[in-house]
Motif scaffolding. Structure first.
Motif, PDB file in Angstrom:
ATOM      1  N   VAL A   1       4.258   1.768   2.132  1.00 16.73           N
ATOM      2  CA  VAL A   1       5.302   2.318   1.322  1.00 16.73           C
ATOM      3  C   VAL A   1       5.119   3.907   1.369  1.00 16.73           C
ATOM      4  CG1 VAL A   1       6.984   2.310  -0.796  1.00 16.73           C
ATOM      5  CG2 VAL A   1       5.674  -0.027  -0.109  1.00 16.73           C
ATOM      6  N   THR A   2       6.207   4.540   1.650  1.00 15.46           N
ATOM      7  CA  THR A   2       6.312   5.813   1.478  1.00 15.46           C
ATOM      8  C   THR A   2       7.474   6.229   0.237  1.00 15.46           C
ATOM      9  OG1 THR A   2       5.726   6.305   3.776  1.00 15.46           O
ATOM     10  CG2 THR A   2       6.609   8.154   2.515  1.00 15.46           C
ATOM     11  N   GLU A   3       7.119   6.443  -0.849  1.00 15.63           N
ATOM     12  CA  GLU A   3       8.104   6.668  -1.904  1.00 15.63           C
ATOM     13  C   GLU A   3       8.970   7.607  -2.034  1.00 15.63           C
ATOM     14  OE1 GLU A   3       6.166   3.643  -5.337  1.00 15.63           O
ATOM     15  OE2 GLU A   3       5.706   5.872  -5.548  1.00 15.63           O
TER      16      GLU A   3
ATOM     17  N   ARG B   1      13.778  -4.739   4.506  1.00 13.77           N
ATOM     18  CA  ARG B   1      15.110  -4.143   4.015  1.00 13.77           C
ATOM     19  C   ARG B   1      15.407  -4.362   2.564  1.00 13.77           C
ATOM     20  NH1 ARG B   1      16.311  -6.092   9.258  1.00 13.77           N
ATOM     21  NH2 ARG B   1      16.793  -7.971   8.441  1.00 13.77           N
ATOM     22  N   LYS B   2      14.756  -5.472   2.069  1.00 18.71           N
ATOM     23  CA  LYS B   2      15.011  -5.781   0.492  1.00 18.71           C
ATOM     24  C   LYS B   2      13.982  -4.776  -0.155  1.00 18.71           C
ATOM     25  CE  LYS B   2      16.072 -10.758   0.898  1.00 18.71           C
ATOM     26  NZ  LYS B   2      15.349 -11.956   0.546  1.00 18.71           N
ATOM     27  N   LEU B   3      12.902  -4.378   0.051  1.00 23.83           N
ATOM     28  CA  LEU B   3      12.045  -3.417  -0.336  1.00 23.83           C
ATOM     29  C   LEU B   3      12.781  -2.121  -0.428  1.00 23.83           C
ATOM     30  CD1 LEU B   3       8.479  -4.627   0.489  1.00 23.83           C
ATOM     31  CD2 LEU B   3       9.637  -5.047  -1.539  1.00 23.83           C
ATOM     32  N   ASP B   4      13.255  -1.630   0.820  1.00 25.62           N
ATOM     33  CA  ASP B   4      14.027  -0.519   0.866  1.00 25.62           C
ATOM     34  C   ASP B   4      15.144  -0.441  -0.124  1.00 25.62           C
ATOM     35  OD1 ASP B   4      12.487   1.023   2.980  1.00 25.62           O
ATOM     36  OD2 ASP B   4      13.629  -0.112   4.440  1.00 25.62           O
ATOM     37  N   ALA B   5      15.891  -1.304  -0.349  1.00 24.08           N
ATOM     38  CA  ALA B   5      17.081  -1.347  -1.260  1.00 24.08           C
ATOM     39  C   ALA B   5      16.533  -1.222  -2.632  1.00 24.08           C
ATOM     40  CB  ALA B   5      17.919  -2.747  -0.917  1.00 24.08           C
TER      41      ALA B   5
ATOM     42  N   TYR C   1      14.447   6.028  -5.692  1.00 26.46           N
ATOM     43  CA  TYR C   1      13.768   6.623  -4.720  1.00 26.46           C
ATOM     44  C   TYR C   1      14.679   6.692  -3.388  1.00 26.46           C
ATOM     45  CZ  TYR C   1       9.770   6.260  -7.761  1.00 26.46           C
ATOM     46  OH  TYR C   1       8.917   6.027  -8.835  1.00 26.46           O
ATOM     47  N   LEU C   2      15.250   7.681  -3.268  1.00 26.42           N
ATOM     48  CA  LEU C   2      16.290   7.665  -2.160  1.00 26.42           C
ATOM     49  C   LEU C   2      15.712   8.120  -1.014  1.00 26.42           C
ATOM     50  CD1 LEU C   2      18.871   9.785  -3.942  1.00 26.42           C
ATOM     51  CD2 LEU C   2      18.616   7.574  -4.028  1.00 26.42           C
ATOM     52  N   ASP C   3      14.631   8.574  -0.829  1.00 24.54           N
ATOM     53  CA  ASP C   3      14.005   8.700   0.720  1.00 24.54           C
ATOM     54  C   ASP C   3      12.975   7.934   0.731  1.00 24.54           C
ATOM     55  OD1 ASP C   3      15.467  11.091   1.484  1.00 24.54           O
ATOM     56  OD2 ASP C   3      14.110  12.406   0.518  1.00 24.54           O
ATOM     57  N   ALA C   4      12.616   6.730   0.154  1.00 26.10           N
ATOM     58  CA  ALA C   4      11.807   5.717   0.347  1.00 26.10           C
ATOM     59  C   ALA C   4      11.957   4.992   1.557  1.00 26.10           C
ATOM     60  CB  ALA C   4      11.732   4.728  -1.035  1.00 26.10           C
TER      61      ALA C   4
ATOM     62  N   GLU D   1       0.719  -1.268   0.059  1.00 26.71           N
ATOM     63  CA  GLU D   1      -0.006  -0.129   0.047  1.00 26.71           C
ATOM     64  C   GLU D   1       1.045   1.231  -0.025  1.00 26.71           C
ATOM     65  OE1 GLU D   1      -2.641   0.048   3.233  1.00 26.71           O
ATOM     66  OE2 GLU D   1      -3.996  -1.607   2.474  1.00 26.71           O
ATOM     67  N   ASN D   2       0.486   2.261  -0.908  1.00 26.75           N
ATOM     68  CA  ASN D   2       1.111   3.528  -0.898  1.00 26.75           C
ATOM     69  C   ASN D   2       0.605   4.372   0.422  1.00 26.75           C
ATOM     70  OD1 ASN D   2       2.064   6.204  -1.231  1.00 26.75           O
ATOM     71  ND2 ASN D   2       2.067   5.850  -3.537  1.00 26.75           N
ATOM     72  N   THR D   3       1.311   4.996   1.181  1.00 30.10           N
ATOM     73  CA  THR D   3       0.874   5.639   2.488  1.00 30.10           C
ATOM     74  C   THR D   3       0.018   6.897   2.020  1.00 30.10           C
ATOM     75  OG1 THR D   3       3.047   6.956   2.325  1.00 30.10           O
ATOM     76  CG2 THR D   3       2.649   4.822   3.988  1.00 30.10           C
ATOM     77  N   ILE D   4       0.225   7.231   0.883  1.00 35.97           N
ATOM     78  CA  ILE D   4      -0.408   8.284   0.178  1.00 35.97           C
ATOM     79  C   ILE D   4      -1.936   7.559  -0.209  1.00 35.97           C
ATOM     80  CG2 ILE D   4      -0.746  10.295  -1.322  1.00 35.97           C
ATOM     81  CD1 ILE D   4       2.111  10.367  -1.573  1.00 35.97           C
ATOM     82  N   PRO D   5      -3.049   7.947   0.264  1.00 42.42           N
ATOM     83  CA  PRO D   5      -4.439   7.178   0.092  1.00 42.42           C
ATOM     84  C   PRO D   5      -4.626   7.603  -1.586  1.00 42.42           C
ATOM     85  CG  PRO D   5      -4.676   8.601   2.120  1.00 42.42           C
ATOM     86  CD  PRO D   5      -3.278   8.900   1.523  1.00 42.42           C
TER      87      PRO D   5
END
Length: 823
Positions: free
Chosen positions: A236-238, A201-205, A212-215, A164-168
């Motif tokens: 996810v906050t992209e 951690r895998k999804l962050d990477a 998306y450096l701030d994801a 889910e995107n944290t932005i609705p």
């Protein structure tokens, strides 16, 4: 503890009324990590005490009583929600009606915990009113059978995985499929918080890899305790996607910035990958050193972001220094080898521009030279010294020769479907042998030649008991041995052709091959089935059987549909191999019915074609020497063979001839890009056929026709090249330069080739000509390109060939479709 348990059950069984049903229970929950289970309390134990600390029960052991195992009457499991009872039964040793003791129970509990499906596992043994069988009465610890009940607490099962995107109401930039492929957790897996945290951690990477450096990714889990089902959600906050806006390299003079920028993975308009930046700097430095600039220095890059973090700039500084050339090369400290043998490892020439890669290749060459005679611990210490007199860089290699290493253990690991002995019999190194790098490499090649391995890694470890010995493990990765393929292709002669094939390369885990094939079209209708085993018992001898029915509409004397040829029959193949497969003997016996029919009435063939059926019995033999690294897609090595085929004569049948033949091929890797080989291959075939006995001439269907997919690919096999009526002598050579278009797990899947062909066929030896022209007697040549779909189960060739010696009036090109390797 097992003594106490057995004795207690024995005393209980004698004290209770056998007809009263379940009389007592033995709590064995302390065996595992389970919570305490219910049941009767043993004599001498107070409530709340554990069977692991129960000295009060000792008085119940009568003098001279020897504890004995139990007899399982029934097996149950309590607490199951998602795991089936069949899974429990398949994992444990306990079987209904068998003897069972405390060590068996310990192993079964640990085995169930090893499934990864349970948080806790306990066990309870309860007496039942069923007597033990007569054959167990003397050895069983009780006269009644017991109920074995495993009490488990299951881990929750992942029912659903959501992203889910944290932005609705905003979709994620990366697809659900991409994110699902990145994580290890899957639906129906047991809930494992550690694994899910690793997936975060895998999804962050992954998001950083995509720019998306701030994801950031957070995890939430909802567990339904009633059903033990879990819903896992990754939030996810992209943030903003960053791209490289500018890459600058300053200080370059000898090499162009454009070339250096092309070596970098972080390029303009690409996504910035921080983990690749160190590799980019090494690539720049290596390029300079490969051009002689040994003093080059590359600065730490300056990476800057725009205020909104959407644009990235990278600045790199270079201090080039001066170029150097190779000077004199000397080797010191060698005793095992002669100077002439060591010098052969040099991969460069004096006076040439210094090349760092060739310098390092020479070091590796020396180490491989010593490793091949077992001296694994040989060290090579290089020294570069600038010679002011010659203005060159002299190189000295100081060799410290290590002791000879011998093999201690040779093992195979990673196989699941394949029997271990099937892989081990391909290994040519044995315990006690002197270590040899080339023989280890040969073993790896033989395992890969089985055809169903995706990879073979060699692990060398020093022996823990002897410093002069090493353990070798061949760690295999099995591929999918079963292949079902269907497709279509077009050739200039046969038109549209459909193909279906069912192949299995590893039947029963014994490397046996089985196949069913069907090719169909307006001019082709082929059916075939085959089975092959590569070994007979402990002997490296292959045995195979084939049955087939083929129908082909064949060209002759320029008529594209001159006649129909049908062949129905079978073959037996026997192939002993010697000296680790380097030498091969191949025998093939074929019995078939050959039918010629549907001769074109509109064409006069001068009596050369006659309708009818013949029985053909033929035996072929071939002696070959094979040093190729792969039989499926060779990149180096050679194969040379001489053979002969006898039809009829003592073998009976209606067709009598003798046909000697010769074949050669050689392969060499010209260069590589990473691990992608660019390979030059040469092929040559020649044969002669002569009739004898009742056969006064060689039948049309047994003559040599060149042209088409297997010889001269720029000519039709209808008589455009070679003797128009088919020759009794032929010779064809092919040269191919191929390189991969797609590779997977270090194997080529699709390859592009450039080729050139030349050859001819003649009616007799007096007609042979060495000239190249469009005349009938002369050699024909062509050039072209093609694709290769490289699989052991179903190799496919598609070629476009352009003939260089067509007479006027003929089409200059051909499109060819072929199954199997060129030869």
């Amino acid at each position: 503890m097992s003594i106490l348990a057995a004795a207690a059950l024995s005393s209980l069984s004698s004290a209770q009324n056998p007809s009263s049903g379940t009389a007592a229970a033995l709590d064995l929950s302390a065996v595992s990590t389970s919570a305490p289970t219910t049941g009767g309390i043993l004599p001498g134990l107070t409530p709340g005490s554990s069977t692991t600390t129960a000295p009060a029960a000792e008085p119940s052991l009568a003098p001279g009583i020897v504890p004995r195992p139990w007899v399982i009457g029934e097996i149950k499991a309590e607490g199951l929600k998602n795991v089936k009872m069949s899974v429990i039964r398949g994992q444990i040793k306990a079987r209904k009606g068998d003897l069972y003791d405390r060590p068996d129970l310990d192993r079964d509990i640990q085995s169930l915990l090893g499934l990864g499906e349970f948080e806790r596992v306990g066990a309870e043994l309860t007496l039942m009113d069923k007597p033990v069988p007569d054959n167990f009465r003397k050895i069983a610890g009780t006269d009644r059978q017991v109920i074995l009940t495993f009490t488990v607490k299951e881990k929750a099962i992942i029912k659903k995985i959501e992203f889910e995107n944290t932005i609705p109401k905003k979709k994620l930039s990366l697809s659900k499929g991409t994110l699902t492929d990145e994580i290890s957790a899957k639906t129906s897996d047991p809930y494992d918080r550690f694994k899910l945290d690793e997936d975060v951690r895998k999804l962050d990477a992954k998001y950083r890899e995509k720019g998306y450096l701030d994801a950031s990714v957070e995890l939430s889990v909802a567990i339904d305790s009633a059903t033990a089902k879990a819903v896992v959600t990754f939030h996810v906050t992209e943030g903003v996607r960053s791209k490289i806006d500018l890459v600058e390299i300053s200080g370059t003079h000898a090499l162009k910035s454009r070339k250096l920028l092309g070596l970098m993975k972080n390029k303009r308009k690409k996504v910035f990958v921080e983990s690749s930046l160190a590799d980019d700097l090494r690539a720049i430095e290596t390029e300079y050193k490969n051009n002689g600039y040994l003093d080059v220095r590359v600065s730490t890059p300056l990476v800057t972001l725009s205020p909104d973090k959407s644009r990235i700039s990278i600045a790199v500084g270079v201090s080039e220094g001066r170029p150097y050339r190779f000077g004199a090369t000397t080797f010191n400290g060698y005793i095992v080898f002669k100077a002439s043998e060591v010098v052969k490892t040099i991969d460069y020439k004096q006076g040439k521009i210094f090349n760092q890669e060739k310098y390092e290749d020479t070091m590796r060459g020396v180490q491989e030279l010593y490793a091949d005679v077992g001296r694994l611990r040989t060290r090579v210490n290089p020294t570069k010294t600038y010679n002011s007199k010659t203005d060159q860089m002299d190189v000295s290699f100081d060799i410290v020769e290590g002791p000879v290493s011998y093999l201690d253990h040779v093992d195979v690991d990673g196989n699941k479907a394949t029997k271990t002995y099937v892989i081990k019999r391909e290994v040519v190194v044995k315990p006690g042998d002197r270590f040899s790098a080339s023989r280890v490499r040969k073993s790896r090649e033989k395992i890969m030649n089985l055809g169903f391995m995706d990879g073979v890694d060699v692990d060398l470890q020093p022996s823990p008991v002897d410093p002069d010995k090493v353990d070798v493990t061949f760690d295999v990765t099995e591929g999918k041995p079963g292949v079902l393929t269907a497709g279509a292709a077009y050739s200039s002669i046969d038109g549209l052709i459909g193909t279906m094939s069912l192949q299995h390369l590893n039947l029963f885990g014994r490397a046996q091959r089985g196949s069913l094939q069907w090719s169909f079209g307006k001019r082709v209708q082929d059916y075939s089935a085959s089975w092959t085993t590569p070994w007979l018992g402990d002997h490296p001898t292959s045995l195979g059987f084939d049955v087939f029915h083929t129908r082909r509409i064949n060209p002759f004397q320029g008529d594209i549909s001159a006649y129909t040829e049908r062949r129905t029959g079978g073959s037996i193949r026997l192939g002993p191999r010697f000296q680790e497969d380097r030498y091969q003997l191949n025998f093939t016996y074929t019995l078939q019915r050959v039918t010629i029919g549907n001769i074109d009435p509109n064409h006069d063939f001068g009596g050369l074609l006659t309708e009818g059926a013949s029985i053909q019995s033929l035996l072929g033999a071939e002696l070959a020497r094979d040093t190729r690294d792969s039989i499926w897609d060779p990149t180096r090595g050679q194969r040379h063979a001489i053979g002969a085929t006898l039809s009829g004569g003592p073998l009976m049948g209606d067709i009598h001839y003798f046909k000697p033949s010769l074949s050669n091929q050689a392969h060499a890797t010209i260069f590589t890009v990473d691990d992608w080989p660019f390979v030059l291959s040469f092929y040559h075939r020649a044969a002669y056929i002569t009739p004898f006995g009742k056969s006064k001439t060689v039948a049309v269907q047994d003559r040599f026709y060149i042209g088409g997919q297997d010889s001269l690919r720029g000519y039709s096999p209808s008589g455009e090249a070679g003797w128009p009526n088919g020759g009794t002598i032929y010779s064809v050579a092919n040269v191919e330069f191929g390189f991969p278009l797609a590779r997977e797990k270090r194997k080529t899947i699709v390859k592009f080739v450039l080729f050139a062909d030349g050859g001819g066929s003649w009616n007799n030896a007096r007609d042979i000509s060495g000239r190249v022209s469009s005349e009938v007697r002369d050699l024909k040549t062509d050039i072209g390109f093609g694709l290769r779909f490289v699989t052991p189960a179903f190799p496919i060739r598609l070629d476009y060939g352009y003939g260089l010696n067509h007479p006027s009036g003929q089409k200059n090109y051909q499109i060819n479709f072929g199954l199997g390797p060129l030869f």
